[in-house]
Design a protein around this motif. Structure first.
Motif, PDB file in Angstrom:
ATOM      1  N   ALA A   1       2.876  49.249  29.715  1.00 53.71           N
ATOM      2  CA  ALA A   1       4.083  48.945  28.940  1.00 53.71           C
ATOM      3  C   ALA A   1       5.222  48.475  29.834  1.00 53.71           C
ATOM      4  O   ALA A   1       5.973  47.564  29.461  1.00 53.71           O
ATOM      5  N   VAL A   2       5.373  49.089  31.002  1.00 56.77           N
ATOM      6  CA  VAL A   2       6.429  48.643  31.922  1.00 56.77           C
ATOM      7  C   VAL A   2       6.158  47.211  32.375  1.00 56.77           C
ATOM      8  O   VAL A   2       7.066  46.368  32.406  1.00 56.77           O
TER       9      VAL A   2
ATOM     10  N   GLN B   1       4.502  46.103  21.237  1.00 59.33           N
ATOM     11  CA  GLN B   1       3.160  46.596  21.509  1.00 59.33           C
ATOM     12  C   GLN B   1       3.071  48.066  21.124  1.00 59.33           C
ATOM     13  O   GLN B   1       4.025  48.825  21.307  1.00 59.33           O
ATOM     14  N   ASP B   2       1.910  48.440  20.587  1.00 62.81           N
ATOM     15  CA  ASP B   2       1.587  49.841  20.335  1.00 62.81           C
ATOM     16  C   ASP B   2       0.330  50.157  21.133  1.00 62.81           C
ATOM     17  O   ASP B   2      -0.782  49.830  20.727  1.00 62.81           O
ATOM     18  N   TYR B   3       0.521  50.779  22.295  1.00 63.89           N
ATOM     19  CA  TYR B   3      -0.608  51.088  23.164  1.00 63.89           C
ATOM     20  C   TYR B   3      -1.366  52.321  22.689  1.00 63.89           C
ATOM     21  O   TYR B   3      -2.494  52.549  23.131  1.00 63.89           O
TER      22      TYR B   3
ATOM     23  N   MET C   1      13.409  46.220  22.311  1.00 64.08           N
ATOM     24  CA  MET C   1      11.983  45.884  22.342  1.00 64.08           C
ATOM     25  C   MET C   1      11.204  47.198  22.239  1.00 64.08           C
ATOM     26  O   MET C   1      11.166  47.978  23.194  1.00 64.08           O
ATOM     27  N   PRO C   2      10.608  47.486  21.093  1.00 64.55           N
ATOM     28  CA  PRO C   2       9.910  48.771  20.938  1.00 64.55           C
ATOM     29  C   PRO C   2       8.484  48.703  21.473  1.00 64.55           C
ATOM     30  O   PRO C   2       7.685  47.849  21.084  1.00 64.55           O
ATOM     31  N   LEU C   3       8.161  49.623  22.376  1.00 68.38           N
ATOM     32  CA  LEU C   3       6.828  49.710  22.964  1.00 68.38           C
ATOM     33  C   LEU C   3       6.358  51.158  22.843  1.00 68.38           C
ATOM     34  O   LEU C   3       6.999  52.067  23.382  1.00 68.38           O
ATOM     35  N   ARG C   4       5.264  51.373  22.133  1.00 70.04           N
ATOM     36  CA  ARG C   4       4.799  52.726  21.853  1.00 70.04           C
ATOM     37  C   ARG C   4       3.723  53.145  22.852  1.00 70.04           C
ATOM     38  O   ARG C   4       2.654  52.550  22.914  1.00 70.04           O
TER      39      ARG C   4
END
Length: 446
Positions: free
Chosen positions: A270-271, A211-213, A251-254
């Protein structure tokens, strides 16, 4: 943060459909060409709502004239408070939002959704050798037969880190955990990372979990210019995890932009996402000067689901830890990590205090950098992923303790350093000491 009881009506605007799509659990992952997107309209305030029988996302959202960002009802039947609440984004400032919750007929928590979170690492610039070309190959490749991670006492993939990894006894730890984190997912909630860097080949989770928030898409690619702001921060953090546990998956989360800045809502979401999509460990190399109910509850929810959360302690050198690291004494499975130098002396920049959990080397730590480079960063941001990687090593092996015992074992196996002469002013305020990965693995794996 304001705790409000019901009163007047609330005037607000709904969030854009872009934010809704960013929070969806099953959109089709976009192609890499979609990595850059316009900024997402962020809510001005967040309302944390304890759920009651008969609630639905539409009814709660309508009552607050806002948008439900997160709906967590899994714990309602069992009484787990942090899994029986919703986060609603509204466009009214906190004072007005606090007046407008009367329609729900229950206490809620209202807080500002500002750009409260910052990355806690700094790229070293102006130092010869601080940025060099990547030597080639993935970090996983160095553990598979033809390539050997340790040769003649030198850590082959990133020889610049040999002394750092020797300090935490990484070579012995990896010998005790030969799976090297295989089957373990570490969520790196950060600035994103360079998804095309050769170091990460084969080391990332399926794109459906990304995800890219910040950009409201599914491609958490770092954006920016190396040496400016936070660009490269997440790439470094993920690369540190993989040096400790080369067979783990990232797991990449921006949630942080190119300046290394992120909002409360994005960190909380994201958490929650990481916990819902298979993360076994969550790394937060970021922090805020203010506590957040939404983020604290998200972390507590993950921790209650047997997912260790590792957070950096902050870099202002004071006794004020950043949040959520400062919440560690009150949240099981959460560790706040500070930094020491090569001599186990507390780094001048590292925050410290009686709420600190652990220390790990955080100065001049080399890892992959965007554009096919290797670069050194300094900060408690670099300390946290060493601990997260150590947990991944343990979780990849048969355990002789419970998962919820791992964070305690990390603290119990640490090397005391507050008796060292340079550390004496900090006695009792350096947590359990500097992490010892070999001693930790010796206590926890079969």
């Amino acid at each position: 943060m304001t705790h409000a009881r019901p009163s007047l009506s609330l005037l607000s605007l709904a969030l854009t459909a872009a934010l809704l799509s960013a929070c969806s659990s099953s959109p089709t992952p976009p192609q890499a060409s979609q990595a850059t997107a316009p900024p997402v309209l962020q809510p001005v305030s967040l309302v944390t709502v304890p759920l009651q029988a008969g609630d639905s996302p539409s009814s709660v959202g309508a009552a607050l004239h806002g948008t439900v960002l997160s709906w967590n009802d899994a714990g309602c039947a069992s009484g787990v408070t942090v899994d029986c609440e919703a986060i609603v984004g509204v466009q009214a400032p906190v004072a007005l939002a606090a007046q407008g919750v009367g329609r729900l007929g229950r206490p809620v928590t209202v807080e500002a959704n500002g750009a409260a979170f910052r990355a806690t690492g700094t790229l070293l610039v102006g130092m010869e050798g601080a940025r060099i070309a990547w030597a080639g190959g993935s970090l996983q490749a160095w553990t598979q037969g033809a390539r050997i991670a340790w040769a003649g006492g030198t850590y082959a993939p990133v020889p610049q880190n040999t002394a750092t990894w020797t300090q935490v006894h990484l070579q012995q730890a990896q010998a005790l955990a030969p799976a090297l984190g295989e089957g373990v997912t570490v969520a790196v909630i950060d600035t994103g990372l360079d998804l095309t860097h050769p170091a990460f080949e084969g080391a990332l989770t399926d794109p459906s979990t990304w995800q890219d928030y910040v950009g409201a898409d599914r491609v958490p690619q770092e954006e920016g210019v190396l040496g400016t702001g936070g660009y490269g921060h997440g790439t470094n953090v993920a690369g540190i995890v993989l040096q400790i546990a080369p067979n783990a998956k990232i797991m990449p989360l921006r949630v942080l932009d190119a300046n290394g800045v992120g909002t409360v809502a994005n960190v909380a979401l994201a958490v929650r996402w990481a916990a819902d999509h298979g993360a076994n460990v969550i790394n937060l190399s970021l922090g805020s000067a203010k506590d957040s109910r939404a983020v604290r509850d998200a972390v507590a929810s993950a921790a209650a689901r047997h997912i260790p959360v590792i957070a950096s302690a902050g870099n202002d050198g004071s006794t004020r830890l950043t949040y959520p690291a400062a919440n560690a004494p009150d949240v099981g499975n959460l560790l706040g990590v500070g930094s020491v130098d090569a001599a186990d002396v507390k780094s001048l920049f590292s925050s410290y205090g009686r709420d600190l959990s652990l220390l790990a080397p955080g100065e001049h730590v080399y890892a992959p950098a965007p554009d096919g480079l290797l670069a050194a960063w300094t900060g408690t941001s670099m300390s946290a992923p060493e601990v997260a990687g150590g947990l991944a090593l343990a979780l990849g092996q048969p355990l002789k303790v419970g998962v919820d015992d791992l964070t305690g074992a990390l603290r119990g196996s640490a090397t005391k350093v507050d008796g060292l002469l340079p550390n004496l002013p900090y006695a009792g305020r350096l947590g359990s000491g500097r992490v010892d990965l070999s001693a930790f693995l010796g206590r926890t794996v079969r």
